[in-house]
Design a protein around this motif. Structure first.
Motif, PDB file in Angstrom:
ATOM      1  N   ASN A 123       0.837  -1.195   0.000  1.00 51.48           N
ATOM      2  CA  ASN A 123       0.000   0.000   0.000  1.00 51.48           C
ATOM      3  C   ASN A 123       0.876   1.251   0.000  1.00 51.48           C
ATOM      4  OD1 ASN A 123      -2.234   1.576  -0.010  1.00 51.48           O
ATOM      5  ND2 ASN A 123      -2.939   1.002   2.025  1.00 51.48           N
ATOM      6  N   ILE A 124       1.493   1.522  -1.161  1.00 55.04           N
ATOM      7  CA  ILE A 124       2.389   2.669  -1.300  1.00 55.04           C
ATOM      8  C   ILE A 124       1.716   3.829  -2.021  1.00 55.04           C
ATOM      9  CG2 ILE A 124       4.480   1.261  -1.226  1.00 55.04           C
ATOM     10  CD1 ILE A 124       4.647   1.617  -4.307  1.00 55.04           C
ATOM     11  N   GLY A 125       0.502   3.637  -2.477  1.00 52.13           N
ATOM     12  CA  GLY A 125      -0.205   4.663  -3.237  1.00 52.13           C
ATOM     13  C   GLY A 125      -0.520   4.147  -4.622  1.00 52.13           C
TER      14      GLY A 125
ATOM     15  N   GLN B 106       0.911  12.791   3.351  1.00 52.52           N
ATOM     16  CA  GLN B 106      -0.041  11.726   3.062  1.00 52.52           C
ATOM     17  C   GLN B 106      -1.110  12.273   2.115  1.00 52.52           C
ATOM     18  OE1 GLN B 106       0.062   8.567   4.131  1.00 52.52           O
ATOM     19  NE2 GLN B 106      -1.875   7.980   3.224  1.00 52.52           N
ATOM     20  N   GLY B 107      -1.358  11.568   1.017  1.00 54.04           N
ATOM     21  CA  GLY B 107      -2.374  11.965   0.049  1.00 54.04           C
ATOM     22  C   GLY B 107      -1.886  12.922  -1.026  1.00 54.04           C
ATOM     23  N   GLU B 108      -0.653  13.385  -0.917  1.00 54.79           N
ATOM     24  CA  GLU B 108      -0.114  14.352  -1.883  1.00 54.79           C
ATOM     25  C   GLU B 108       0.152  13.673  -3.228  1.00 54.79           C
ATOM     26  OE1 GLU B 108       3.076  18.001  -1.639  1.00 54.79           O
ATOM     27  OE2 GLU B 108       3.509  16.209  -0.464  1.00 54.79           O
ATOM     28  N   THR B 109      -0.132  14.403  -4.314  1.00 56.49           N
ATOM     29  CA  THR B 109       0.157  13.932  -5.663  1.00 56.49           C
ATOM     30  C   THR B 109       1.358  14.704  -6.183  1.00 56.49           C
ATOM     31  OG1 THR B 109      -2.150  13.337  -6.091  1.00 56.49           O
ATOM     32  CG2 THR B 109      -0.734  13.668  -8.016  1.00 56.49           C
TER      33      THR B 109
ATOM     34  N   THR C  45       0.416   9.434  -6.446  1.00 54.59           N
ATOM     35  CA  THR C  45      -0.332   9.875  -5.268  1.00 54.59           C
ATOM     36  C   THR C  45       0.051   8.975  -4.106  1.00 54.59           C
ATOM     37  OG1 THR C  45      -2.156  10.688  -6.607  1.00 54.59           O
ATOM     38  CG2 THR C  45      -2.627  10.265  -4.275  1.00 54.59           C
ATOM     39  N   PHE C  46       0.579   9.583  -3.073  1.00 54.19           N
ATOM     40  CA  PHE C  46       1.042   8.854  -1.889  1.00 54.19           C
ATOM     41  C   PHE C  46      -0.122   8.678  -0.919  1.00 54.19           C
ATOM     42  CE2 PHE C  46       4.835  10.354  -3.867  1.00 54.19           C
ATOM     43  CZ  PHE C  46       5.764   9.360  -3.630  1.00 54.19           C
ATOM     44  N   SER C  47      -1.070   7.835  -1.302  1.00 53.07           N
ATOM     45  CA  SER C  47      -2.283   7.630  -0.507  1.00 53.07           C
ATOM     46  C   SER C  47      -2.236   6.372   0.341  1.00 53.07           C
ATOM     47  CB  SER C  47      -3.494   7.551  -1.443  1.00 53.07           C
ATOM     48  OG  SER C  47      -3.302   6.494  -2.372  1.00 53.07           O
ATOM     49  N   GLY C  48      -1.192   5.595   0.230  1.00 55.29           N
ATOM     50  CA  GLY C  48      -1.102   4.346   0.978  1.00 55.29           C
ATOM     51  C   GLY C  48      -0.697   4.565   2.420  1.00 55.29           C
TER      52      GLY C  48
ATOM     53  N   ILE D 106       8.584   3.616   2.736  1.00 60.24           N
ATOM     54  CA  ILE D 106       8.708   3.859   1.302  1.00 60.24           C
ATOM     55  C   ILE D 106      10.035   4.561   1.015  1.00 60.24           C
ATOM     56  CG2 ILE D 106       7.662   4.960  -0.705  1.00 60.24           C
ATOM     57  CD1 ILE D 106       4.999   4.940   0.805  1.00 60.24           C
ATOM     58  N   LEU D 107      10.677   4.156  -0.062  1.00 63.60           N
ATOM     59  CA  LEU D 107      11.896   4.805  -0.503  1.00 63.60           C
ATOM     60  C   LEU D 107      11.958   4.786  -2.016  1.00 63.60           C
ATOM     61  CD1 LEU D 107      14.891   2.517  -0.598  1.00 63.60           C
ATOM     62  CD2 LEU D 107      12.961   1.752   0.766  1.00 63.60           C
TER      63      LEU D 107
END
Length: 180
Positions: A36-38, A68-71, A146-149, A154-155
């Protein structure tokens, strides 16, 4: 069985094997569907653009603060002399993807300086993942994510064999979303 029927059977079996190999290689944990990385971002909702220089064993910037949630639209340029990859994933995803990249290198689908797309296509390993871009020297690409996960580890890494091990990775510092 006639020689013609035998040839048709061999071609069908080879096609089935290639299709099965492609399906297995794309379903590995090294890809975005398994953690769940987005997900791929919508270009109409980009929050900001980050330019990334990919050189010999480095990314600039070397770390990323992301809400979190940023695109994010990443605009990457490979300024190095070697093939480099920009891959968003967890540590486990990066490790699994390294195995695939090693297979691509050993299978002649790429060298340290060139990509052989015809051989990648032939083997069913086109490196067409939403969370990664593989660039030959001088190439550029974009990736909207989109970092929604909810994954916390994460890297960004280059999984060309030997590159991550030489330090070609960048931290993603996930921060809580803020209300506007």
């Amino acid at each position: 069985m006639s020689m013609f029927q035998s040839s048709v059977a061999k071609i069908a079996l080879a096609s089935f094997g290639a299709a099965t190999f492609a399906t297995v290689s794309l379903a590995d944990v090294g890809h975005d569907a398994d953690a769940n990385i987005g997900q791929s971002g919508d270009v109409s909702t980009i929050d900001r653009v980050i330019e990334v220089d990919m050189g010999e064993m480095y990314f600039t910037p070397g770390s990323y603060d992301i809400k979190q949630g940023e695109t994010i639209k990443f605009v990457m340029v490979n300024t190095g002399r070697a093939v480099h990859e920009f891959n968003i994933g967890t540590d486990a995803m990066q490790d699994a993807h390294l195995r695939e990249m090693t297979t691509m290198l050993r299978g002649g689908m790429m060298s340290t300086r060139e990509l052989y797309h015809d051989k990648m296509l032939e083997a069913g390993m086109m490196h067409a993942d939403a969370n990664a871009r593989l660039l030959a020297p001088g190439e550029s690409a974009e990736l909207v994510w989109t970092f929604s996960g909810d994954a916390e580890d994460i890297l960004i890494a280059c999984n060309v064999p030997g590159h991550r091990e030489a330090g070609m990775e960048a931290a993603i510092n996930m921060m809580p979303a803020t209300d506007s």
